[in-house]
Write an enzyme that holds these catalytic residues in place. Sequence first.
Site, PDB file in Angstrom:
ATOM      1  N   SER A   9       0.835  -1.198   0.000  1.00  0.00           N
ATOM      2  CA  SER A   9       0.000   0.000   0.000  1.00  0.00           C
ATOM      3  C   SER A   9       0.872   1.251   0.000  1.00  0.00           C
ATOM      4  CB  SER A   9      -0.900   0.012   1.237  1.00  0.00           C
ATOM      5  OG  SER A   9      -1.439   1.312   1.398  1.00  0.00           O
ATOM      6  N   HIS A  34      -1.117  -1.292  -4.285  1.00  0.00           N
ATOM      7  CA  HIS A  34      -2.397  -1.035  -3.617  1.00  0.00           C
ATOM      8  C   HIS A  34      -2.560   0.463  -3.382  1.00  0.00           C
ATOM      9  CE1 HIS A  34      -5.831  -2.308  -1.089  1.00  0.00           C
ATOM     10  NE2 HIS A  34      -5.479  -1.324  -0.268  1.00  0.00           N
ATOM     11  N   ASP A  36      -4.985   3.352  -1.870  1.00  0.00           N
ATOM     12  CA  ASP A  36      -6.094   3.605  -0.949  1.00  0.00           C
ATOM     13  C   ASP A  36      -6.731   4.959  -1.220  1.00  0.00           C
ATOM     14  OD1 ASP A  36      -6.135   1.286   0.837  1.00  0.00           O
ATOM     15  OD2 ASP A  36      -4.094   1.900   1.325  1.00  0.00           O
ATOM     16  N   MET A  38      -9.598   7.528  -0.187  1.00  0.00           N
ATOM     17  CA  MET A  38     -10.481   7.852   0.947  1.00  0.00           C
ATOM     18  C   MET A  38     -11.089   9.235   0.756  1.00  0.00           C
ATOM     19  SD  MET A  38      -8.188   6.506   4.121  1.00  0.00           S
ATOM     20  CE  MET A  38      -7.097   5.091   3.968  1.00  0.00           C
ATOM     21  N   HIS A  67      -8.366   0.519  -3.987  1.00  0.00           N
ATOM     22  CA  HIS A  67      -9.277   0.237  -2.871  1.00  0.00           C
ATOM     23  C   HIS A  67     -10.067   1.505  -2.561  1.00  0.00           C
ATOM     24  CE1 HIS A  67      -9.491  -0.908   1.717  1.00  0.00           C
ATOM     25  NE2 HIS A  67     -10.678  -0.885   1.146  1.00  0.00           N
ATOM     26  N   MET A  69     -12.424   3.574  -0.564  1.00  0.00           N
ATOM     27  CA  MET A  69     -13.090   3.717   0.738  1.00  0.00           C
ATOM     28  C   MET A  69     -13.866   5.026   0.678  1.00  0.00           C
ATOM     29  SD  MET A  69      -9.906   2.372   2.991  1.00  0.00           S
ATOM     30  CE  MET A  69      -8.811   2.658   1.621  1.00  0.00           C
ATOM     31  N   MET A 140     -11.150  -6.632   5.480  1.00  0.00           N
ATOM     32  CA  MET A 140     -10.374  -5.646   6.239  1.00  0.00           C
ATOM     33  C   MET A 140     -10.022  -6.224   7.605  1.00  0.00           C
ATOM     34  SD  MET A 140      -9.846  -3.070   4.308  1.00  0.00           S
ATOM     35  CE  MET A 140      -9.018  -2.056   5.551  1.00  0.00           C
ATOM     36  N   ASP A 175      -6.235  -6.834   4.387  1.00  0.00           N
ATOM     37  CA  ASP A 175      -5.652  -5.492   4.397  1.00  0.00           C
ATOM     38  C   ASP A 175      -5.764  -4.906   5.806  1.00  0.00           C
ATOM     39  OD1 ASP A 175      -4.880  -2.868   3.864  1.00  0.00           O
ATOM     40  OD2 ASP A 175      -6.611  -2.403   2.589  1.00  0.00           O
TER      41      ASP A 175
END
Length: 214
Positions: A9, A34, A36, A38, A67, A69, A140, A175
């Site tokens: 990540s 990866h 992330d 958000m 990913h 979120m 998660m 993760d």
Amino acid sequence: MSKIIISPSILSSDFANLGRDIRLIENAGADWVHIDVMDGHFVPNITIGAPVVKSIRKVTKLPFDVHLMIDNPRKYIKDFVEAGADIITFHIEAVDRKSVVEIADYIKSFGIKAGLSIKPKTNPEEILEYMAYFDLILIMTVEPGFGGQKFIAESAQKISLIKRFADEKLILQVDGGINSETARVCTRLGANSLVAGSYIYNAENACDAINSLR
Ligand code: DX5
Ligand code: ZN
């Protein structure tokens, strides 16, 4: 034994040197990158968006494991596909259950992989009926939002149940709080893809860290 997919990540990388830090994990043997995403709504933190993904697409050929979120993930899927995503994972908690399958099909209509993620407090039975529509399930093992948190062992136990109902091709990813010890717990339970941020980026040698996860 089938290969474990390691997806470092970049949340734990130095954003001032993002290109360098992606090359670092590529040279260290990472399989995927990866990313992330958000939004400050679905999770309390805000990270990066599609323009950043587009610009880092130039520095590596490794698959981008995005990913999301975020609330309303469907709205942003096309942007991330155009930016170069190879796998897009969204959260079951972020969408209306009636739209889960449609969103999976929408992601796959671009010729990329679709993933569905569950937070630690979500009952794994909630995702069983949707698994056949996905290439990847992301379990998660921390509350999403931040890197460097402690692994929640009870969440990892969900892997066994999901594995029992999964077909062979389904990728089971974990993760959050993954290091060489927690990785072993997860792979024994049936996980075959590991996301790790702080463990890899804080390591003296990223290559050794990645090898210790496999
Ligand atoms: C957390 C993110 C993770 C995070 C993991 O919400 O989804 O991908 O980067 O960080 P570590 O491996 O440090 O727990
Ligand atoms: Zn993540």
